[in-house]
Every structure is written in structure tokens, then in C-alpha cells.
Design a protein around this motif. Structure first.
Motif, PDB file in Angstrom:
ATOM      1  N   PHE A  54       0.791  -1.261  -0.152  1.00 50.71           N
ATOM      2  CA  PHE A  54      -0.072  -0.054   0.137  1.00 50.71           C
ATOM      3  C   PHE A  54       0.877   1.246  -0.121  1.00 50.71           C
ATOM      4  O   PHE A  54       1.718   1.397   0.620  1.00 50.71           O
ATOM      5  CB  PHE A  54      -0.860  -0.058   1.155  1.00 50.71           C
ATOM      6  CG  PHE A  54      -1.840   1.226   1.281  1.00 50.71           C
ATOM      7  CD1 PHE A  54      -2.778   1.327   0.558  1.00 50.71           C
ATOM      8  CD2 PHE A  54      -1.479   2.200   2.339  1.00 50.71           C
ATOM      9  CE1 PHE A  54      -3.566   2.614   0.765  1.00 50.71           C
ATOM     10  CE2 PHE A  54      -1.971   3.280   2.437  1.00 50.71           C
ATOM     11  CZ  PHE A  54      -3.137   3.655   1.757  1.00 50.71           C
ATOM     12  N   LEU A  55       0.424   2.303  -0.864  1.00 56.50           N
ATOM     13  CA  LEU A  55       1.174   3.593  -0.835  1.00 56.50           C
ATOM     14  C   LEU A  55       0.210   4.631  -0.760  1.00 56.50           C
ATOM     15  O   LEU A  55      -0.684   4.588  -1.479  1.00 56.50           O
ATOM     16  CB  LEU A  55       2.026   3.541  -1.856  1.00 56.50           C
ATOM     17  CG  LEU A  55       2.759   4.872  -2.332  1.00 56.50           C
ATOM     18  CD1 LEU A  55       4.163   5.253  -1.184  1.00 56.50           C
ATOM     19  CD2 LEU A  55       3.219   4.859  -3.868  1.00 56.50           C
ATOM     20  N   PRO A  62       5.633   6.062  -8.816  1.00 53.53           N
ATOM     21  CA  PRO A  62       5.995   4.991  -9.905  1.00 53.53           C
ATOM     22  C   PRO A  62       4.671   3.974  -9.827  1.00 53.53           C
ATOM     23  O   PRO A  62       3.972   3.823  -9.059  1.00 53.53           O
ATOM     24  CB  PRO A  62       7.382   4.446  -9.507  1.00 53.53           C
ATOM     25  CG  PRO A  62       7.833   5.564  -8.769  1.00 53.53           C
ATOM     26  CD  PRO A  62       6.666   6.223  -7.991  1.00 53.53           C
ATOM     27  N   ALA A  63       4.907   3.262 -10.840  1.00 57.64           N
ATOM     28  CA  ALA A  63       3.684   2.018 -11.051  1.00 57.64           C
ATOM     29  C   ALA A  63       4.751   0.659 -10.960  1.00 57.64           C
ATOM     30  O   ALA A  63       5.638   0.625 -11.648  1.00 57.64           O
ATOM     31  CB  ALA A  63       2.815   2.149 -11.895  1.00 57.64           C
ATOM     32  N   ILE A  64       4.060  -0.434 -10.146  1.00 61.45           N
ATOM     33  CA  ILE A  64       4.819  -1.666 -10.098  1.00 61.45           C
ATOM     34  C   ILE A  64       3.724  -2.581 -11.042  1.00 61.45           C
ATOM     35  O   ILE A  64       2.530  -2.868 -10.233  1.00 61.45           O
ATOM     36  CB  ILE A  64       4.996  -1.902  -8.821  1.00 61.45           C
ATOM     37  CG1 ILE A  64       6.089  -0.995  -8.257  1.00 61.45           C
ATOM     38  CG2 ILE A  64       5.777  -3.451  -8.926  1.00 61.45           C
ATOM     39  CD1 ILE A  64       5.847  -1.375  -6.426  1.00 61.45           C
ATOM     40  N   ILE A  65       3.972  -2.855 -12.137  1.00 59.97           N
ATOM     41  CA  ILE A  65       3.021  -4.069 -12.929  1.00 59.97           C
ATOM     42  C   ILE A  65       4.120  -5.077 -13.402  1.00 59.97           C
ATOM     43  O   ILE A  65       5.139  -4.846 -14.069  1.00 59.97           O
ATOM     44  CB  ILE A  65       2.663  -3.123 -13.800  1.00 59.97           C
ATOM     45  CG1 ILE A  65       1.575  -1.990 -13.457  1.00 59.97           C
ATOM     46  CG2 ILE A  65       1.622  -4.119 -14.819  1.00 59.97           C
ATOM     47  CD1 ILE A  65       1.377  -0.976 -14.614  1.00 59.97           C
ATOM     48  N   GLY A  66       3.522  -6.280 -13.216  1.00 57.09           N
ATOM     49  CA  GLY A  66       4.167  -7.532 -13.639  1.00 57.09           C
ATOM     50  C   GLY A  66       5.637  -7.526 -13.154  1.00 57.09           C
ATOM     51  O   GLY A  66       6.572  -8.104 -13.783  1.00 57.09           O
ATOM     52  N   ASN A  91       2.336  -6.228  -7.129  1.00 56.91           N
ATOM     53  CA  ASN A  91       1.869  -5.637  -8.317  1.00 56.91           C
ATOM     54  C   ASN A  91       0.699  -4.514  -8.086  1.00 56.91           C
ATOM     55  O   ASN A  91      -0.234  -4.982  -7.279  1.00 56.91           O
ATOM     56  CB  ASN A  91       1.585  -6.425  -9.368  1.00 56.91           C
ATOM     57  CG  ASN A  91       2.760  -7.127  -9.744  1.00 56.91           C
ATOM     58  OD1 ASN A  91       4.039  -6.736 -10.022  1.00 56.91           O
ATOM     59  ND2 ASN A  91       2.781  -8.817  -9.693  1.00 56.91           N
ATOM     60  N   GLU A  92       0.750  -3.331  -8.682  1.00 56.51           N
ATOM     61  CA  GLU A  92      -0.478  -2.456  -8.688  1.00 56.51           C
ATOM     62  C   GLU A  92      -1.816  -3.307  -8.989  1.00 56.51           C
ATOM     63  O   GLU A  92      -1.828  -3.567 -10.146  1.00 56.51           O
ATOM     64  CB  GLU A  92      -0.211  -1.409  -9.460  1.00 56.51           C
ATOM     65  CG  GLU A  92      -1.109  -0.173  -8.984  1.00 56.51           C
ATOM     66  CD  GLU A  92      -0.825   1.141  -9.490  1.00 56.51           C
ATOM     67  OE1 GLU A  92      -1.626   1.666  -9.901  1.00 56.51           O
ATOM     68  OE2 GLU A  92       0.555   1.587  -9.534  1.00 56.51           O
ATOM     69  N   LYS A  93      -2.833  -3.029  -8.285  1.00 61.61           N
ATOM     70  CA  LYS A  93      -4.181  -3.760  -8.693  1.00 61.61           C
ATOM     71  C   LYS A  93      -5.171  -2.540  -8.443  1.00 61.61           C
ATOM     72  O   LYS A  93      -6.398  -3.033  -8.645  1.00 61.61           O
ATOM     73  CB  LYS A  93      -4.617  -4.919  -7.638  1.00 61.61           C
ATOM     74  CG  LYS A  93      -3.686  -6.120  -8.069  1.00 61.61           C
ATOM     75  CD  LYS A  93      -4.095  -6.452  -9.346  1.00 61.61           C
ATOM     76  CE  LYS A  93      -3.308  -7.532 -10.030  1.00 61.61           C
ATOM     77  NZ  LYS A  93      -1.689  -7.037 -10.578  1.00 61.61           N
ATOM     78  N   SER A 106     -10.019   3.198  -9.449  1.00 63.21           N
ATOM     79  CA  SER A 106      -9.763   2.275 -10.782  1.00 63.21           C
ATOM     80  C   SER A 106      -9.382   1.011  -9.829  1.00 63.21           C
ATOM     81  O   SER A 106      -8.739   0.777  -8.857  1.00 63.21           O
ATOM     82  CB  SER A 106      -8.805   2.773 -11.382  1.00 63.21           C
ATOM     83  OG  SER A 106      -7.392   2.860 -10.727  1.00 63.21           O
ATOM     84  N   LEU A 107      -9.651  -0.141 -10.536  1.00 64.62           N
ATOM     85  CA  LEU A 107      -9.355  -1.416 -10.193  1.00 64.62           C
ATOM     86  C   LEU A 107      -8.701  -2.176 -11.620  1.00 64.62           C
ATOM     87  O   LEU A 107      -9.380  -1.515 -12.679  1.00 64.62           O
ATOM     88  CB  LEU A 107     -10.486  -2.232  -9.930  1.00 64.62           C
ATOM     89  CG  LEU A 107     -11.254  -1.877  -8.753  1.00 64.62           C
ATOM     90  CD1 LEU A 107     -12.578  -2.719  -8.389  1.00 64.62           C
ATOM     91  CD2 LEU A 107     -10.369  -1.877  -7.264  1.00 64.62           C
ATOM     92  N   ASP A 108      -7.772  -3.054 -11.438  1.00 63.78           N
ATOM     93  CA  ASP A 108      -6.787  -3.244 -12.744  1.00 63.78           C
ATOM     94  C   ASP A 108      -7.005  -4.867 -13.025  1.00 63.78           C
ATOM     95  O   ASP A 108      -7.211  -5.735 -12.019  1.00 63.78           O
ATOM     96  CB  ASP A 108      -5.254  -2.958 -12.445  1.00 63.78           C
ATOM     97  CG  ASP A 108      -5.079  -1.843 -12.228  1.00 63.78           C
ATOM     98  OD1 ASP A 108      -5.969  -0.830 -12.687  1.00 63.78           O
ATOM     99  OD2 ASP A 108      -4.074  -1.234 -11.473  1.00 63.78           O
ATOM    100  N   TYR A 109      -6.672  -5.177 -14.256  1.00 65.06           N
ATOM    101  CA  TYR A 109      -6.376  -6.577 -14.478  1.00 65.06           C
ATOM    102  C   TYR A 109      -5.036  -6.753 -14.372  1.00 65.06           C
ATOM    103  O   TYR A 109      -4.279  -5.941 -13.511  1.00 65.06           O
ATOM    104  CB  TYR A 109      -6.463  -6.663 -15.930  1.00 65.06           C
ATOM    105  CG  TYR A 109      -7.915  -6.533 -16.612  1.00 65.06           C
ATOM    106  CD1 TYR A 109      -9.115  -7.482 -16.267  1.00 65.06           C
ATOM    107  CD2 TYR A 109      -8.529  -5.508 -17.333  1.00 65.06           C
ATOM    108  CE1 TYR A 109     -10.410  -7.317 -16.643  1.00 65.06           C
ATOM    109  CE2 TYR A 109      -9.767  -5.465 -18.070  1.00 65.06           C
ATOM    110  CZ  TYR A 109     -10.679  -6.411 -17.781  1.00 65.06           C
ATOM    111  OH  TYR A 109     -12.074  -6.369 -17.984  1.00 65.06           O
TER     112      TYR A 109
END
Length: 205
Positions: A54-55, A62-66, A91-93, A106-109
Motif C-alpha cells: 500500500f502507498l 511510480p507504478a509496479i506492474i508485472g 503489483n498494482e491492482k 480504479s481497479l486493474d487486470y
């Protein structure tokens, strides 16, 4: 056949959500009274492995994805307050953004946004939008993602009323339900070229 004019349904909403950079900035925030608490720009929660879970940040993070970290300048969205939620792999969700003229949730795939609920305002005009996007191939890295079309858009704008747009897999509107700014309801069914094939009530001759 009649060509459907989408401006009447999503004109102001589309303009507001596409034109964030052109928004008129609101007044600066009031100076909070000092409470003796030390100022900090962010608050980060990590698990025992050191992975972010959590941030809370007062600047675009920054974004953390994959498993990869992307710099803040590659993140969409305004400068403002960010609350970011991460999964058990860091990973960001999803997240919440709040700025002087807009706010969103927002919610992410696995590798892209899935649902966004957002609002923007400019002077006496405002708009709100719930946008559901098509899921991309989860194996693709973010850099290789094609544009993810919107499949469902439910929204409202001050001068133009309320609308529901259902789109096909290429993002082409196929069914549009609308109550315009003069409280006139309509339902339009469109073909792939955007031509009206059915309408209620019937268009005047």
C-alpha cells in the motif's frame, strides 16, 4: 441510414475526461495549522519480504506492474494525492486519485486498467463516468499492450444529461441509451459503421 451523433451523448463527458491537461486549476489548498507532526510526502506499507502492499503519496508515484517498476512520468493521471493498492506479489491492482479538478477510483487486470470510476469539473460544468474496459492478453507486458477498448460507459455531464454506451470488441458503440439535457430519452442501435439501424422513439421525418 442515419449516422449517430455521439456528441449529444458523451460530448462534455468525453471532453472533460480527455482534456485533463486543459483544466482550469482550482484555488490552492488552505494552509493547515501546524500540529507538530513532521511533514512527509508519502507513507508506504511493505510486507515481510519488502514488497509494497500500500502507498499513500502526495505526488504521482511510480507504478509496479508485472514485477517491473515504471517511472511516475509514465503513469496516466493528474498531479495530486494517490492511494495505491498492491497484491501479494507487489503489483498494482487499483487506486484512488484526488486532484483539484478531478478524482477517480480504479481497479486493474493483471496488466491494465479494468474499471475506472471518475469525475471532473470545470466552472459550472461537471461530468462523471464509469468505464469498463476489455481485458487484454494477460501474458503481454505493459509496453506491448494494444489499446484496450471500452465495452461499457455509464456517465453524466451537466449540459448533456445521462448516457449508457455498450460497445463491441473493437470499441465501436452499438447500443446507446440517453436522456439528453432537455430530458428527452432515446435508444439507438448502431451497426459497425456507426449507422443507426433502430431507434426509439423514431426520429422525426
Amino acid at each position: 441510414m442515419e449516422q449517430y451523433d455521439r456528441r449529444g451523448a458523451i460530448g462534455t463527458a468525453a471532453a472533460l475526461f480527455a482534456g485533463g491537461a486543459a483544466m482550469v486549476a482550482g484555488a490552492g489548498p488552505a494552509q493547515a495549522e501546524s500540529s507538530g507532526e513532521q511533514a512527509r510526502e508519502s507513507f508506504r506499507v511493505v510486507d515481510r519480504r519488502g514488497w509494497q502492499r500500500f502507498l499513500a503519496s502526495s505526488t504521482k508515484p511510480p507504478a509496479i506492474i508485472g514485477g517491473k517498476t515504471y517511472p511516475a512520468d509514465q503513469r496516466q493521471g493528474p498531479d495530486g494525492t494517490y492511494l495505491i493498492f498492491n497484491d501479494e506479489d507487489g503489483n498494482e491492482k487499483g487506486g484512488i486519485t484526488a486532484a483539484s479538478t478531478e478524482a477517480s477510483f480504479s481497479l486493474d487486470y493483471a496488466n491494465g486498467q479494468a474499471i475506472t470510476m471518475a469525475t471532473r469539473w470545470q466552472g459550472a460544468n461537471g461530468a462523471t463516468l464509469l468505464d469498463m474496459r476489455q481485458m487484454p492478453d494477460p501474458a503481454l507486458p505493459v509496453e506491448q499492450l494494444p489499446p484496450m477498448p471500452s465495452r461499457v460507459q455509464l456517465g453524466y455531464s451537466t449540459p448533456e444529461g445521462a448516457f449508457l454506451v455498450l460497445s463491441d470488441s473493437r470499441g465501436r458503440p452499438r447500443i446507446v441509451l440517453e436522456i439528453d439535457g432537455d430530458d428527452r430519452p432515446s435508444i439507438n442501435v448502431l451497426d459497425a459503421a456507426g449507422q443507426v439501424v433502430s431507434r426509439l422513439p423514431d426520429a422525426p421525418s
